[in-house]
Design a protein around this motif. Structure first.
Motif, mmCIF file in Angstrom:
data_model
loop_
_atom_site.group_PDB
_atom_site.id
_atom_site.type_symbol
_atom_site.label_atom_id
_atom_site.label_comp_id
_atom_site.label_asym_id
_atom_site.label_seq_id
_atom_site.Cartn_x
_atom_site.Cartn_y
_atom_site.Cartn_z
ATOM 1 N N VAL A 1 9.674 -1.462 -3.968
ATOM 2 C CA VAL A 1 10.547 -1.524 -5.147
ATOM 3 C C VAL A 1 9.724 -1.689 -6.420
ATOM 4 C CG1 VAL A 1 12.290 -2.939 -6.318
ATOM 5 C CG2 VAL A 1 12.556 -2.371 -3.895
ATOM 6 N N ARG A 2 8.749 -2.614 -6.367
ATOM 7 C CA ARG A 2 7.917 -2.859 -7.546
ATOM 8 C C ARG A 2 7.104 -1.626 -7.920
ATOM 9 N NH1 ARG A 2 4.107 -7.941 -7.106
ATOM 10 N NH2 ARG A 2 3.028 -6.543 -5.655
ATOM 11 N N GLN A 3 6.552 -0.946 -6.919
ATOM 12 C CA GLN A 3 5.748 0.250 -7.178
ATOM 13 C C GLN A 3 6.590 1.353 -7.831
ATOM 14 O OE1 GLN A 3 2.490 0.593 -6.543
ATOM 15 N NE2 GLN A 3 2.283 2.768 -7.061
ATOM 16 N N LEU A 4 7.801 1.548 -7.327
ATOM 17 C CA LEU A 4 8.650 2.614 -7.867
ATOM 18 C C LEU A 4 9.203 2.250 -9.247
ATOM 19 C CD1 LEU A 4 10.570 3.667 -4.619
ATOM 20 C CD2 LEU A 4 8.687 4.860 -5.750
ATOM 21 N N ASN A 5 9.540 0.973 -9.455
ATOM 22 C CA ASN A 5 9.983 0.552 -10.787
ATOM 23 C C ASN A 5 8.868 0.755 -11.813
ATOM 24 O OD1 ASN A 5 12.590 -0.210 -10.117
ATOM 25 N ND2 ASN A 5 12.034 -2.342 -9.662
ATOM 26 N N LYS A 6 7.641 0.450 -11.403
ATOM 27 C CA LYS A 6 6.490 0.627 -12.281
ATOM 28 C C LYS A 6 6.285 2.100 -12.649
ATOM 29 C CE LYS A 6 1.547 -0.554 -12.529
ATOM 30 N NZ LYS A 6 0.401 -1.151 -11.796
ATOM 31 N N ALA A 7 6.681 2.991 -11.698
ATOM 32 C CA ALA A 7 6.539 4.437 -11.939
ATOM 33 C C ALA A 7 7.686 5.005 -12.777
ATOM 34 C CB ALA A 7 6.461 5.176 -10.612
ATOM 35 N N GLY A 8 8.654 4.138 -13.151
ATOM 36 C CA GLY A 8 9.728 4.582 -14.030
ATOM 37 C C GLY A 8 11.056 4.840 -13.342
ATOM 38 N N TYR A 9 11.163 4.586 -12.057
ATOM 39 C CA TYR A 9 12.420 4.776 -11.336
ATOM 40 C C TYR A 9 13.260 3.497 -11.363
ATOM 41 C CZ TYR A 9 9.963 8.861 -9.504
ATOM 42 O OH TYR A 9 9.255 10.024 -9.398
ATOM 43 N N THR A 10 14.567 3.664 -11.241
ATOM 44 C CA THR A 10 15.466 2.513 -11.123
ATOM 45 C C THR A 10 15.691 2.256 -9.642
ATOM 46 O OG1 THR A 10 16.564 3.103 -13.194
ATOM 47 C CG2 THR A 10 17.726 1.583 -11.730
ATOM 48 N N THR A 11 15.075 1.200 -9.129
ATOM 49 C CA THR A 11 15.012 1.002 -7.678
ATOM 50 C C THR A 11 15.731 -0.269 -7.253
ATOM 51 O OG1 THR A 11 12.807 1.999 -7.801
ATOM 52 C CG2 THR A 11 13.446 1.032 -5.702
ATOM 53 N N THR A 12 16.497 -0.166 -6.169
ATOM 54 C CA THR A 12 17.199 -1.303 -5.586
ATOM 55 C C THR A 12 16.761 -1.454 -4.135
ATOM 56 O OG1 THR A 12 19.133 -0.922 -6.994
ATOM 57 C CG2 THR A 12 19.448 -2.299 -5.038
ATOM 58 N N LEU B 1 6.977 8.692 6.144
ATOM 59 C CA LEU B 1 5.709 8.067 5.805
ATOM 60 C C LEU B 1 5.367 7.052 6.879
ATOM 61 C CD1 LEU B 1 6.301 7.399 1.997
ATOM 62 C CD2 LEU B 1 4.951 9.237 3.013
ATOM 63 N N LEU B 2 4.105 7.066 7.297
ATOM 64 C CA LEU B 2 3.638 6.116 8.307
ATOM 65 C C LEU B 2 3.208 4.818 7.625
ATOM 66 C CD1 LEU B 2 1.483 8.445 10.599
ATOM 67 C CD2 LEU B 2 3.727 7.488 11.124
ATOM 68 N N LYS B 3 3.597 3.713 8.219
ATOM 69 C CA LYS B 3 3.134 2.405 7.742
ATOM 70 C C LYS B 3 1.724 2.138 8.262
ATOM 71 C CE LYS B 3 7.825 0.490 7.974
ATOM 72 N NZ LYS B 3 8.662 -0.565 8.587
ATOM 73 N N PRO B 4 0.867 1.432 7.523
ATOM 74 C CA PRO B 4 1.065 0.943 6.153
ATOM 75 C C PRO B 4 1.074 2.090 5.138
ATOM 76 C CG PRO B 4 -1.193 0.566 6.848
ATOM 77 C CD PRO B 4 -0.470 1.088 8.050
ATOM 78 N N ILE B 5 1.839 1.901 4.053
ATOM 79 C CA ILE B 5 2.089 2.976 3.102
ATOM 80 C C ILE B 5 1.105 2.916 1.943
ATOM 81 C CG2 ILE B 5 3.802 3.992 1.561
ATOM 82 C CD1 ILE B 5 5.926 2.593 3.316
ATOM 83 N N SER B 6 0.480 4.047 1.655
ATOM 84 C CA SER B 6 -0.389 4.156 0.490
ATOM 85 C C SER B 6 0.474 4.349 -0.756
ATOM 86 C CB SER B 6 -1.332 5.347 0.658
ATOM 87 O OG SER B 6 -1.836 5.774 -0.581
ATOM 88 N N PRO B 7 0.231 3.619 -1.844
ATOM 89 C CA PRO B 7 1.019 3.778 -3.081
ATOM 90 C C PRO B 7 1.012 5.207 -3.611
ATOM 91 C CG PRO B 7 -0.288 1.770 -3.199
ATOM 92 C CD PRO B 7 -0.732 2.510 -1.967
ATOM 93 N N ASP B 8 -0.157 5.842 -3.565
ATOM 94 C CA ASP B 8 -0.246 7.224 -4.054
ATOM 95 C C ASP B 8 0.570 8.175 -3.178
ATOM 96 O OD1 ASP B 8 -3.756 6.926 -5.022
ATOM 97 O OD2 ASP B 8 -1.893 6.431 -6.107
ATOM 98 N N GLU B 9 0.498 7.952 -1.861
ATOM 99 C CA GLU B 9 1.249 8.791 -0.934
ATOM 100 C C GLU B 9 2.749 8.595 -1.136
ATOM 101 O OE1 GLU B 9 1.370 9.747 3.902
ATOM 102 O OE2 GLU B 9 0.477 7.895 3.145
#
Length: 449
Positions: A19-30, A98-106
Protein backbone atom coordinates in the motif's frame (compact mmCIF):
# COMPACT_ATOMS: atom_id res chain seq x y z
CA UNK A 1 -7.51 11.78 -10.64
CA UNK A 2 -5.27 8.82 -9.62
CA UNK A 3 -6.26 5.20 -10.19
CA UNK A 4 -7.77 3.39 -7.22
CA UNK A 5 -6.22 0.05 -6.23
CA UNK A 6 -7.44 -2.53 -3.70
CA UNK A 7 -4.76 -4.68 -2.04
CA UNK A 8 -6.11 -7.94 -0.57
CA UNK A 9 -3.34 -9.55 1.50
CA UNK A 10 -3.55 -11.25 4.94
CA UNK A 11 0.15 -10.70 5.72
CA UNK A 12 -0.17 -7.37 7.54
CA UNK A 13 3.46 -6.33 7.01
CA UNK A 14 3.41 -7.10 3.28
CA UNK A 15 0.00 -5.43 2.96
CA UNK A 16 1.34 -2.19 4.48
CA UNK A 17 4.48 -2.30 2.33
CA UNK A 18 2.52 -2.72 -0.91
CA UNK A 19 0.00 0.00 0.00
CA UNK A 20 2.77 2.42 0.96
CA UNK A 21 4.74 1.70 -2.22
CA UNK A 22 1.73 2.27 -4.47
CA UNK A 23 0.60 5.40 -2.62
CA UNK A 24 4.12 6.77 -3.03
CA UNK A 25 3.84 6.08 -6.78
CA UNK A 26 0.71 8.26 -6.94
CA UNK A 27 -2.06 5.65 -6.74
CA UNK A 28 -4.98 5.74 -4.30
CA UNK A 29 -4.53 2.44 -2.50
CA UNK A 30 -6.64 0.64 0.11
CA UNK A 31 -5.49 -2.47 1.97
CA UNK A 32 -7.73 -5.20 3.43
CA UNK A 33 -6.88 -8.64 4.78
CA UNK A 34 -10.03 -10.74 4.27
CA UNK A 35 -12.61 -11.41 1.57
CA UNK A 36 -15.34 -10.13 3.89
CA UNK A 37 -13.62 -6.74 4.11
CA UNK A 38 -13.01 -6.78 0.36
CA UNK A 39 -16.70 -7.34 -0.39
CA UNK A 40 -17.67 -4.43 1.86
CA UNK A 41 -15.18 -2.20 0.06
CA UNK A 42 -16.43 -3.27 -3.39
CA UNK A 43 -20.04 -2.53 -2.45
CA UNK A 44 -19.24 1.21 -2.40
CA UNK A 45 -16.09 1.49 -4.51
CA UNK A 46 -14.93 0.54 -7.97
CA UNK A 47 -11.15 0.12 -8.03
CA UNK A 48 -9.21 0.19 -11.27
CA UNK A 49 -7.19 -2.83 -10.13
CA UNK A 50 -7.23 -5.56 -7.46
CA UNK A 51 -3.99 -7.07 -6.11
CA UNK A 52 -4.71 -10.17 -4.05
CA UNK A 53 -3.03 -13.06 -2.31
CA UNK A 54 -3.72 -16.53 -3.67
CA UNK A 55 -5.01 -17.80 -0.32
CA UNK A 56 -6.83 -15.90 2.42
CA UNK A 57 -8.14 -16.97 5.85
CA UNK A 58 -11.77 -16.84 4.73
CA UNK A 59 -11.55 -18.15 1.19
CA UNK A 60 -9.56 -19.41 -1.78
CA UNK A 61 -8.89 -16.45 -4.07
CA UNK A 62 -8.67 -18.69 -7.14
CA UNK A 63 -12.26 -19.78 -6.58
CA UNK A 64 -13.34 -16.12 -6.41
CA UNK A 65 -11.50 -15.07 -9.56
CA UNK A 66 -14.20 -15.93 -12.14
CA UNK A 67 -16.70 -13.71 -10.32
CA UNK A 68 -14.51 -10.59 -10.37
CA UNK A 69 -12.27 -10.67 -13.46
CA UNK A 70 -15.09 -9.49 -15.72
CA UNK A 71 -15.32 -6.27 -13.70
CA UNK A 72 -11.77 -5.67 -12.46
CA UNK A 73 -8.27 -6.55 -13.66
CA UNK A 74 -6.52 -8.73 -11.07
CA UNK A 75 -2.88 -9.35 -10.14
CA UNK A 76 -2.31 -12.44 -8.02
CA UNK A 77 0.42 -12.65 -5.35
CA UNK A 78 1.72 -16.16 -4.76
CA UNK A 79 4.31 -17.71 -2.45
CA UNK A 80 7.49 -19.19 -3.92
CA UNK A 81 6.86 -22.72 -5.06
CA UNK A 82 3.19 -22.08 -5.95
CA UNK A 83 3.73 -21.45 -9.63
CA UNK A 84 1.04 -23.99 -10.50
CA UNK A 85 -1.49 -21.85 -8.63
CA UNK A 86 -0.28 -18.81 -10.52
CA UNK A 87 -0.79 -20.57 -13.85
CA UNK A 88 -4.28 -21.62 -12.75
CA UNK A 89 -4.99 -17.99 -11.84
CA UNK A 90 -3.95 -16.81 -15.31
CA UNK A 91 -6.22 -19.39 -16.90
CA UNK A 92 -9.11 -18.09 -14.79
CA UNK A 93 -8.58 -14.54 -15.97
CA UNK A 94 -5.90 -12.92 -13.82
CA UNK A 95 -3.85 -10.31 -15.68
CA UNK A 96 -0.53 -11.11 -13.99
CA UNK A 97 1.02 -12.83 -11.00
CA UNK A 98 3.97 -11.94 -8.78
CA UNK A 99 6.08 -14.32 -6.72
CA UNK A 100 6.81 -13.43 -3.12
CA UNK A 101 9.00 -11.79 -1.92
CA UNK A 102 7.95 -8.90 -4.17
CA UNK A 103 10.43 -6.49 -5.73
CA UNK A 104 9.14 -2.86 -5.60
CA UNK A 105 10.23 -2.24 -9.19
CA UNK A 106 8.56 -5.44 -10.37
CA UNK A 107 5.38 -4.47 -8.53
CA UNK A 108 5.19 -1.02 -10.15
CA UNK A 109 5.96 -2.40 -13.60
CA UNK A 110 3.20 -5.02 -13.30
CA UNK A 111 0.67 -2.45 -12.03
CA UNK A 112 1.46 0.03 -14.81
CA UNK A 113 1.28 -2.63 -17.51
CA UNK A 114 -1.99 -4.07 -16.20
CA UNK A 115 -3.67 -0.66 -15.92
CA UNK A 116 -2.44 0.30 -19.38
CA UNK A 117 -3.77 -2.92 -20.95
CA UNK A 118 -7.09 -2.47 -19.14
CA UNK A 119 -7.43 1.09 -20.47
CA UNK A 120 -6.70 -0.06 -24.02
CA UNK A 121 -9.33 -2.80 -23.78
CA UNK A 122 -11.89 -0.36 -22.38
CA UNK A 123 -11.22 2.12 -25.18
CA UNK A 124 -11.44 -0.62 -27.78
CA UNK A 125 -14.71 -1.91 -26.38
CA UNK A 126 -16.13 1.61 -26.23
CA UNK A 127 -15.17 2.28 -29.85
CA UNK A 128 -16.75 -1.01 -30.95
CA UNK A 129 -19.96 -0.16 -29.11
CA UNK A 130 -20.03 3.32 -30.62
CA UNK A 131 -19.41 1.93 -34.09
CA UNK A 132 -22.06 -0.74 -33.60
CA UNK A 133 -24.58 1.81 -32.35
CA UNK A 134 -23.81 4.04 -35.31
CA UNK A 135 -24.16 1.15 -37.72
CA UNK A 136 -27.36 -0.27 -36.28
CA UNK A 137 -29.11 2.81 -35.02
CA UNK A 138 -28.02 5.36 -37.56
CA UNK A 139 -25.87 4.81 -40.55
CA UNK A 140 -27.35 1.65 -42.02
CA UNK A 141 -30.88 1.48 -40.69
CA UNK A 142 -32.16 5.03 -40.92
CA UNK A 143 -35.91 5.48 -41.01
CA UNK A 144 -38.92 4.78 -38.85
CA UNK A 145 -41.54 4.03 -41.48
CA UNK A 146 -43.52 0.83 -41.79
CA UNK A 147 -41.16 -0.70 -44.37
CA UNK A 148 -38.14 -0.07 -42.17
CA UNK A 149 -39.82 -1.46 -39.07
CA UNK A 150 -40.59 -4.67 -40.94
CA UNK A 151 -37.03 -4.81 -42.30
CA UNK A 152 -35.52 -4.41 -38.83
CA UNK A 153 -37.87 -7.11 -37.51
CA UNK A 154 -36.66 -9.58 -40.15
CA UNK A 155 -33.00 -8.73 -39.51
CA UNK A 156 -33.43 -9.22 -35.78
CA UNK A 157 -35.22 -12.55 -36.35
CA UNK A 158 -32.64 -14.10 -38.68
CA UNK A 159 -29.40 -12.66 -37.29
CA UNK A 160 -29.08 -15.09 -34.38
CA UNK A 161 -29.18 -18.16 -36.65
CA UNK A 162 -26.43 -19.23 -39.03
CA UNK A 163 -28.82 -19.76 -41.94
CA UNK A 164 -27.76 -18.34 -45.32
CA UNK A 165 -29.61 -15.13 -46.18
CA UNK A 166 -30.44 -13.77 -49.63
CA UNK A 167 -30.99 -10.00 -49.79
CA UNK A 168 -32.94 -8.87 -52.86
CA UNK A 169 -33.49 -5.32 -54.00
CA UNK A 170 -32.80 -2.65 -56.56
CA UNK A 171 -29.37 -1.14 -57.05
CA UNK A 172 -28.60 1.53 -54.46
CA UNK A 173 -31.29 0.43 -52.00
CA UNK A 174 -28.86 -0.55 -49.23
CA UNK A 175 -28.39 -4.32 -49.57
CA UNK A 176 -24.86 -4.30 -48.19
CA UNK A 177 -25.97 -2.25 -45.19
CA UNK A 178 -28.65 -4.86 -44.48
CA UNK A 179 -26.04 -7.62 -44.68
CA UNK A 180 -23.77 -5.69 -42.33
CA UNK A 181 -26.64 -5.19 -39.88
CA UNK A 182 -27.29 -8.96 -39.90
CA UNK A 183 -23.63 -9.48 -39.00
CA UNK A 184 -23.73 -6.83 -36.27
CA UNK A 185 -26.75 -8.42 -34.60
CA UNK A 186 -25.31 -11.95 -34.86
CA UNK A 187 -23.10 -13.96 -32.47
CA UNK A 188 -20.33 -13.55 -35.07
CA UNK A 189 -20.11 -9.78 -34.49
CA UNK A 190 -16.66 -9.99 -32.87
CA UNK A 191 -15.17 -11.43 -36.09
CA UNK A 192 -14.77 -9.99 -39.58
CA UNK A 193 -17.45 -8.90 -42.04
CA UNK A 194 -15.92 -9.42 -45.49
CA UNK A 195 -17.67 -8.09 -48.60
CA UNK A 196 -17.02 -9.48 -52.10
CA UNK A 197 -18.22 -7.64 -55.20
CA UNK A 198 -18.97 -10.53 -57.55
CA UNK A 199 -19.49 -8.41 -60.67
CA UNK A 200 -16.04 -6.79 -60.72
CA UNK A 201 -13.86 -9.92 -60.73
CA UNK A 202 -13.05 -12.20 -63.66
CA UNK A 203 -13.48 -15.97 -63.25
CA UNK A 204 -9.87 -16.91 -62.39
CA UNK A 205 -9.32 -13.81 -60.28
CA UNK A 206 -12.61 -14.34 -58.46
CA UNK A 207 -11.74 -17.94 -57.62
CA UNK A 208 -8.32 -16.90 -56.32
CA UNK A 209 -9.77 -14.04 -54.26
CA UNK A 210 -12.55 -16.14 -52.75
CA UNK A 211 -10.78 -19.47 -52.14
CA UNK A 212 -7.13 -18.39 -52.14
CA UNK A 213 -4.37 -20.17 -54.05
CA UNK A 214 -1.31 -22.32 -53.46
CA UNK A 215 2.18 -21.46 -54.60
CA UNK A 216 2.56 -22.38 -58.28
CA UNK A 217 -1.20 -22.65 -58.88
CA UNK A 218 -0.83 -20.37 -61.92
CA UNK A 219 1.74 -18.14 -63.57
CA UNK A 220 2.77 -15.47 -61.09
CA UNK A 221 1.58 -17.37 -58.01
CA UNK A 222 4.96 -17.26 -56.29
CA UNK A 223 3.56 -17.79 -52.81
CA UNK A 224 0.51 -19.13 -51.01
CA UNK A 225 -2.37 -16.71 -50.58
CA UNK A 226 -5.34 -17.13 -48.24
CA UNK A 227 -8.71 -16.26 -49.73
CA UNK A 228 -11.58 -14.14 -48.45
CA UNK A 229 -13.33 -17.18 -46.99
CA UNK A 230 -10.38 -17.60 -44.64
CA UNK A 231 -10.33 -13.85 -44.06
CA UNK A 232 -13.92 -14.08 -42.83
CA UNK A 233 -13.12 -17.01 -40.49
CA UNK A 234 -15.68 -17.05 -37.70
CA UNK A 235 -17.47 -14.06 -39.22
CA UNK A 236 -19.69 -13.21 -42.17
CA UNK A 237 -18.93 -13.41 -45.90
CA UNK A 238 -21.09 -11.07 -47.98
CA UNK A 239 -21.40 -11.95 -51.69
CA UNK A 240 -22.72 -8.86 -53.45
CA UNK A 241 -24.39 -9.28 -56.86
CA UNK A 242 -24.31 -13.08 -56.63
CA UNK A 243 -26.25 -13.31 -59.91
CA UNK A 244 -23.16 -12.24 -61.86
CA UNK A 245 -20.94 -15.26 -61.12
CA UNK A 246 -20.49 -17.91 -63.82
CA UNK A 247 -21.30 -21.61 -63.69
CA UNK A 248 -17.85 -22.83 -62.59
CA UNK A 249 -17.78 -20.61 -59.53
CA UNK A 250 -21.44 -21.41 -58.82
CA UNK A 251 -20.54 -25.12 -58.58
CA UNK A 252 -17.64 -24.49 -56.19
CA UNK A 253 -19.70 -22.12 -54.07
CA UNK A 254 -22.45 -24.74 -53.86
CA UNK A 255 -19.90 -27.25 -52.52
CA UNK A 256 -18.89 -24.81 -49.78
CA UNK A 257 -22.52 -24.28 -48.77
CA UNK A 258 -23.34 -28.01 -48.81
CA UNK A 259 -20.22 -29.45 -47.19
CA UNK A 260 -18.67 -26.51 -45.34
CA UNK A 261 -15.28 -27.24 -46.93
CA UNK A 262 -13.29 -25.78 -49.82
CA UNK A 263 -9.89 -25.98 -51.47
CA UNK A 264 -7.52 -23.24 -52.45
CA UNK A 265 -6.86 -22.89 -56.15
CA UNK A 266 -4.20 -25.49 -57.02
CA UNK A 267 -4.55 -27.15 -53.62
CA UNK A 268 -5.48 -30.69 -52.55
CA UNK A 269 -6.33 -30.12 -48.87
CA UNK A 270 -9.92 -29.69 -47.73
CA UNK A 271 -10.24 -26.58 -45.55
CA UNK A 272 -13.17 -25.83 -43.26
CA UNK A 273 -15.21 -22.74 -44.08
CA UNK A 274 -16.37 -21.41 -40.71
CA UNK A 275 -18.34 -18.50 -42.16
CA UNK A 276 -21.93 -17.33 -42.34
CA UNK A 277 -22.85 -16.39 -45.92
CA UNK A 278 -25.13 -13.53 -46.90
CA UNK A 279 -25.72 -12.98 -50.63
CA UNK A 280 -27.35 -10.08 -52.44
CA UNK A 281 -28.66 -9.46 -55.92
CA UNK A 282 -30.67 -6.95 -57.93
CA UNK A 283 -31.58 -9.62 -60.47
CA UNK A 284 -34.49 -12.06 -60.56
CA UNK A 285 -32.68 -15.30 -59.66
CA UNK A 286 -35.81 -17.42 -60.03
CA UNK A 287 -36.18 -16.24 -63.60
CA UNK A 288 -32.47 -16.87 -64.22
CA UNK A 289 -32.95 -20.43 -62.92
CA UNK A 290 -35.83 -21.00 -65.34
CA UNK A 291 -33.75 -19.62 -68.23
CA UNK A 292 -30.69 -21.68 -67.28
CA UNK A 293 -28.51 -18.75 -66.24
CA UNK A 294 -28.24 -19.75 -62.58
CA UNK A 295 -28.00 -23.14 -60.88
CA UNK A 296 -31.27 -24.19 -59.26
CA UNK A 297 -29.51 -26.10 -56.44
CA UNK A 298 -27.38 -23.07 -55.58
CA UNK A 299 -30.43 -20.80 -55.62
CA UNK A 300 -32.27 -23.02 -53.16
CA UNK A 301 -29.19 -23.11 -50.91
CA UNK A 302 -28.88 -19.31 -50.97
CA UNK A 303 -32.60 -18.80 -50.57
CA UNK A 304 -32.76 -20.17 -47.03
CA UNK A 305 -34.13 -16.86 -45.80
CA UNK A 306 -34.98 -13.93 -48.07
CA UNK A 307 -35.04 -10.25 -47.16
CA UNK A 308 -36.19 -7.63 -49.64
CA UNK A 309 -34.59 -4.20 -49.48
CA UNK A 310 -37.43 -1.75 -50.24
CA UNK A 311 -36.83 0.87 -52.93
CA UNK A 312 -36.77 4.45 -51.70
CA UNK A 313 -40.00 5.37 -53.53
CA UNK A 314 -41.83 2.88 -51.27
CA UNK A 315 -40.54 4.52 -48.07
CA UNK A 316 -40.95 8.21 -48.86
CA UNK A 317 -41.62 9.02 -45.21
CA UNK A 318 -37.93 8.22 -44.49
CA UNK A 319 -36.54 10.63 -47.11
CA UNK A 320 -36.32 13.73 -44.82
CA UNK A 321 -34.41 11.77 -42.17
CA UNK A 322 -32.08 10.22 -44.75
CA UNK A 323 -31.41 13.59 -46.37
CA UNK A 324 -30.62 15.18 -43.01
CA UNK A 325 -28.27 12.30 -42.22
CA UNK A 326 -26.32 12.94 -45.43
CA UNK A 327 -26.18 16.66 -44.64
CA UNK A 328 -24.89 16.00 -41.12
CA UNK A 329 -22.28 13.47 -42.25
CA UNK A 330 -20.83 14.92 -45.44
CA UNK A 331 -17.06 15.32 -45.34
CA UNK A 332 -16.63 18.55 -47.31
CA UNK A 333 -18.33 20.90 -44.86
CA UNK A 334 -18.09 24.66 -45.08
CA UNK A 335 -18.74 24.69 -41.32
CA UNK A 336 -22.33 25.77 -41.94
CA UNK A 337 -25.31 24.04 -40.37
CA UNK A 338 -27.21 23.32 -43.57
CA UNK A 339 -30.97 22.80 -43.49
CA UNK A 340 -33.44 21.75 -46.16
CA UNK A 341 -36.40 24.08 -46.59
CA UNK A 342 -39.90 22.56 -46.47
CA UNK A 343 -40.24 23.15 -50.21
CA UNK A 344 -36.98 21.30 -50.87
CA UNK A 345 -38.13 18.38 -48.70
CA UNK A 346 -41.42 18.19 -50.63
CA UNK A 347 -39.47 18.08 -53.88
CA UNK A 348 -37.29 15.24 -52.59
CA UNK A 349 -40.34 13.27 -51.46
CA UNK A 350 -42.11 13.76 -54.79
CA UNK A 351 -39.20 12.36 -56.82
CA UNK A 352 -39.30 8.61 -57.58
CA UNK A 353 -35.57 7.88 -57.03
CA UNK A 354 -34.67 5.27 -59.65
CA UNK A 355 -31.16 5.25 -58.12
CA UNK A 356 -32.58 4.86 -54.60
CA UNK A 357 -30.53 5.89 -51.54
CA UNK A 358 -27.31 6.18 -53.54
CA UNK A 359 -28.96 8.74 -55.81
CA UNK A 360 -30.43 10.63 -52.84
CA UNK A 361 -26.96 10.89 -51.29
CA UNK A 362 -25.54 12.29 -54.54
CA UNK A 363 -28.38 14.80 -54.93
CA UNK A 364 -28.02 16.04 -51.34
CA UNK A 365 -24.23 16.36 -51.56
CA UNK A 366 -24.55 18.24 -54.84
CA UNK A 367 -27.10 20.56 -53.19
CA UNK A 368 -24.66 21.25 -50.36
CA UNK A 369 -22.09 22.38 -52.92
CA UNK A 370 -24.54 24.44 -54.99
CA UNK A 371 -25.93 26.23 -51.92
CA UNK A 372 -22.41 27.46 -51.19
CA UNK A 373 -22.33 29.64 -48.05
CA UNK A 374 -26.10 29.75 -47.63
CA UNK A 375 -27.58 27.90 -44.67
CA UNK A 376 -30.80 26.89 -46.38
CA UNK A 377 -30.95 24.36 -49.21
CA UNK A 378 -33.68 25.44 -51.64
CA UNK A 379 -35.51 23.48 -54.37
CA UNK A 380 -33.35 25.25 -56.97
CA UNK A 381 -30.27 23.55 -55.47
CA UNK A 382 -31.70 20.06 -56.11
CA UNK A 383 -30.56 18.61 -59.43
CA UNK A 384 -32.13 15.28 -60.39
CA UNK A 385 -31.38 12.81 -63.16
CA UNK A 386 -33.14 12.44 -66.49
CA UNK A 387 -36.41 11.44 -64.85
CA UNK A 388 -36.91 14.87 -63.29
CA UNK A 389 -38.54 15.23 -59.90
CA UNK A 390 -41.97 13.78 -59.76
CA UNK A 391 -42.04 11.69 -62.94
CA UNK A 392 -43.87 8.51 -62.07
CA UNK A 393 -42.11 5.23 -61.83
CA UNK A 394 -43.85 1.90 -62.17
CA UNK A 395 -46.51 1.80 -59.45
CA UNK A 396 -46.76 -1.50 -57.61
CA UNK A 397 -49.94 -2.02 -55.60
CA UNK A 398 -49.47 -5.43 -54.00
CA UNK A 399 -52.10 -7.42 -52.09
CA UNK A 400 -52.18 -10.92 -50.66
CA UNK A 401 -55.70 -11.37 -52.07
CA UNK A 402 -57.82 -10.18 -54.99
CA UNK A 403 -58.50 -6.55 -54.00
CA UNK A 404 -61.82 -4.77 -54.34
CA UNK A 405 -62.12 -1.51 -56.28
CA UNK A 406 -62.32 0.41 -53.00
CA UNK A 407 -59.09 -1.22 -51.78
CA UNK A 408 -57.31 -0.33 -55.03
CA UNK A 409 -58.56 3.24 -54.85
CA UNK A 410 -57.53 3.64 -51.19
CA UNK A 411 -54.05 2.23 -51.86
CA UNK A 412 -53.54 4.46 -54.89
CA UNK A 413 -54.73 7.55 -53.01
CA UNK A 414 -52.45 6.72 -50.06
CA UNK A 415 -49.51 6.43 -52.47
CA UNK A 416 -50.21 9.82 -54.03
CA UNK A 417 -50.66 11.51 -50.64
CA UNK A 418 -47.26 10.22 -49.53
CA UNK A 419 -45.65 11.23 -52.81
CA UNK A 420 -46.93 14.82 -52.64
CA UNK A 421 -46.57 15.23 -48.87
CA UNK A 422 -50.33 15.44 -48.29
CA UNK A 423 -50.88 18.38 -50.66
CA UNK A 424 -54.44 17.70 -51.81
CA UNK A 425 -54.36 20.15 -54.74
CA UNK A 426 -51.49 18.30 -56.43
CA UNK A 427 -53.04 14.90 -55.71
CA UNK A 428 -56.32 16.13 -57.21
CA UNK A 429 -54.54 17.31 -60.39
CA UNK A 430 -52.81 13.94 -60.81
CA UNK A 431 -56.01 11.96 -60.21
CA UNK A 432 -58.12 14.25 -62.40
CA UNK A 433 -60.70 15.01 -59.71
CA UNK A 434 -61.53 18.01 -57.53
CA UNK A 435 -59.72 18.80 -54.30
CA UNK A 436 -63.03 18.44 -52.44
CA UNK A 437 -63.36 14.90 -53.84
CA UNK A 438 -59.88 14.08 -52.59
CA UNK A 439 -60.85 15.36 -49.14
CA UNK A 440 -64.00 13.22 -49.10
CA UNK A 441 -62.03 10.13 -50.20
CA UNK A 442 -59.48 10.68 -47.42
CA UNK A 443 -62.28 10.71 -44.86
CA UNK A 444 -64.02 7.75 -46.46
CA UNK A 445 -60.95 5.54 -46.48
CA UNK A 446 -59.69 6.89 -43.11
CA UNK A 447 -56.31 7.91 -44.52
CA UNK A 448 -53.86 10.29 -42.90
CA UNK A 449 -52.50 13.25 -44.79
Amino acid sequence: MSDSILVLEDDVTLNHLVVRQLNKAGYTTTGVSTWADARKFLENNEPALIIMDGRLPDGDSLEQLPSIVDEYPVIVLTAYGSVKNAVDAMKKGAEDYLLKPISPDELLFSVQRTLSNSAIRSDHQFCKQQLRAKTLGGKSLIGGGQKMHELKRLISAVAQDDITVLVQGESGSGKELIANAIHEYSPRVSRNFVAVDCCTLQEKLFESELFGHEKGAFTGADRQKKGLIEGAEGGTLFLDEIGEIDGTIQAKLLRVLETGVFRRLGGTKDLVANVRMVAATNRDLERMVREGGFRADLFYRLNGFTITSPPLRERREDIPELAQHFISNHNFSRCIDKQLTPAAIRKLIAYDWPGNIRELKNVVERAIILSRDKQKILPVHLAFGSSQGGQSALLNLSFDHDPSLDELTAKYLEHQLKKYSGRRSQVADVMGISERSVYRMIKRYELSE
